[in-house]
Design a protein around this motif. Sequence first.
Motif, short mmCIF file in Angstrom:
data_model
loop_
_atom_site.label_atom_id
_atom_site.label_comp_id
_atom_site.label_asym_id
_atom_site.label_seq_id
_atom_site.Cartn_x
_atom_site.Cartn_y
_atom_site.Cartn_z
N CYS A 1 1.04 -1.31 0.04
CA CYS A 1 0.15 -0.11 0.08
C CYS A 1 0.95 1.37 0.07
O CYS A 1 0.54 2.35 -0.40
CB CYS A 1 -1.03 -0.02 1.12
N GLY A 2 1.99 1.32 0.81
CA GLY A 2 2.95 2.21 0.79
C GLY A 2 3.66 2.55 -0.56
O GLY A 2 3.77 3.73 -1.03
N LEU A 3 3.80 1.54 -1.30
CA LEU A 3 4.56 1.56 -2.56
C LEU A 3 3.51 2.48 -3.52
O LEU A 3 3.99 3.24 -4.15
CB LEU A 3 5.04 0.20 -3.09
N ALA A 4 2.10 1.81 -3.44
CA ALA A 4 1.26 2.65 -4.36
C ALA A 4 1.24 4.22 -4.21
O ALA A 4 1.01 4.72 -5.06
CB ALA A 4 -0.09 2.10 -4.18
N LEU A 5 1.42 4.55 -2.75
CA LEU A 5 1.16 5.82 -2.60
C LEU A 5 2.35 6.67 -3.12
O LEU A 5 2.35 7.82 -3.67
CB LEU A 5 1.26 6.06 -1.25
N THR A 6 3.56 6.10 -3.52
CA THR A 6 4.87 6.84 -3.89
C THR A 6 4.57 7.06 -5.46
O THR A 6 5.18 8.10 -5.85
CB THR A 6 5.96 6.14 -3.88
#
Length: 419
Positions: free
Chosen positions: A306-311
């Motif tokens: 989920c954090g990767l998608a936010l980047t």
Amino acid sequence: MTTRYAIADTIREDGRIEAGSSAFRKANLAMFVGGFATFAMLYATQPILPRLAADFAVAPTTASLSVAAGTAALAAMLIPASVLSDRYGRERVMKAALVLGAIVALAAAFAADFTQLLVLRVLLGAVLAGLPAAAMAYLGEEVAPGAQGRAMGLYIAGNALGGMSGRFLVAVLTDWSSWRLALAALGFIGVIAAALFWYALPRSRHFAPRAAGLGDVLADAATLLGDRGMRSLFAIAFLMMGAFTSLYNYLGFRLQLAPFSLGQSAIGGVFMLYLVGTASSAWTGRLVDRIGRRTVLWMMILASGCGLALTLSGALPAVIAGVAVFTFGYFGAHTAASGWVSRRAHERRALAAALYLCSYYLGASLLGTLSGLAWERAAWPGVVAALALAMSIALGAAWWLRKLQPLGAPAATALNPVS
């Protein structure tokens, strides 16, 4: 009665280190410092890859070899280092690794060209291999089972803090002076860490030398690799560490460009997000002791994704939040998986730890370099797509591990959350 049980909480009859004892605090201090120094020195060049690329007139993918060369050498030396630790003891191997690592880290500051820098980075990774190769085995042997999650979490928290501090210090000193001064400063920090490690580490009480012939090593490796659970954990280490290293390798290149246009110190400041990893490791270690690795592992990998998608956002606050969530999930997953390997391996802990970490650092080296091709072809969206694929495979493996039967246990105990 009350006094008797209070004593039993910290001192076990078998002599293993229990939570709350002075030996537990000393062991945690030593392992924290050891992990701190190892990661600070190993990843020192990561935040200055753009500067190295410019100074030595090399491509970004080539500059990333200053990270990949060290991690690849460390991966290659983990099994030999684990064999040495089986024969000569965990303490000796870890102490020698830190001392030699500090010396080589100092020498890297005086590299005359990029080739010399790569040679020294290879040597650094090779000598540092002794600490991670023996650390997991040491904790598995010396710390009481009920406290191992916390001890492993604090060790990995030291890794995270070292990775953050080393990267940040190198970035700031490079901006202020030069990357050579920055690498020299990390070498001196390595010397201090080695001295503190020698002072604080409790002596091994449960180490028993094991045969270290090639046949014995190959037989033990075949046993470990023959276990599907171990193979899945090794695969998760490869994929997650590869994703983690890739994200931080090319994040600096992205943040240099519009719309962010950040300077070297500001980019180094982003590595302060490693504090999130420090907190995640310590917190996850306690969570593992409560609800088990089977649940924690897949949840942490999902959070990291989920954090990767936010980047992908074009807004700097969203990118920073995404990197923070990614980092939190990654270190949580690593804490859960590495402790699981140590617990499942029993008397083969050192070799199992070496195989796990070999997968871990090979992922950092191979995926950390190959994802550079994604950067060169499709910039940040290409990197995110490549990492999302790797992490999806890791998540599938973690989901399968939920129903893994503990070694030597009947089917009825297959869902024992801590095995």
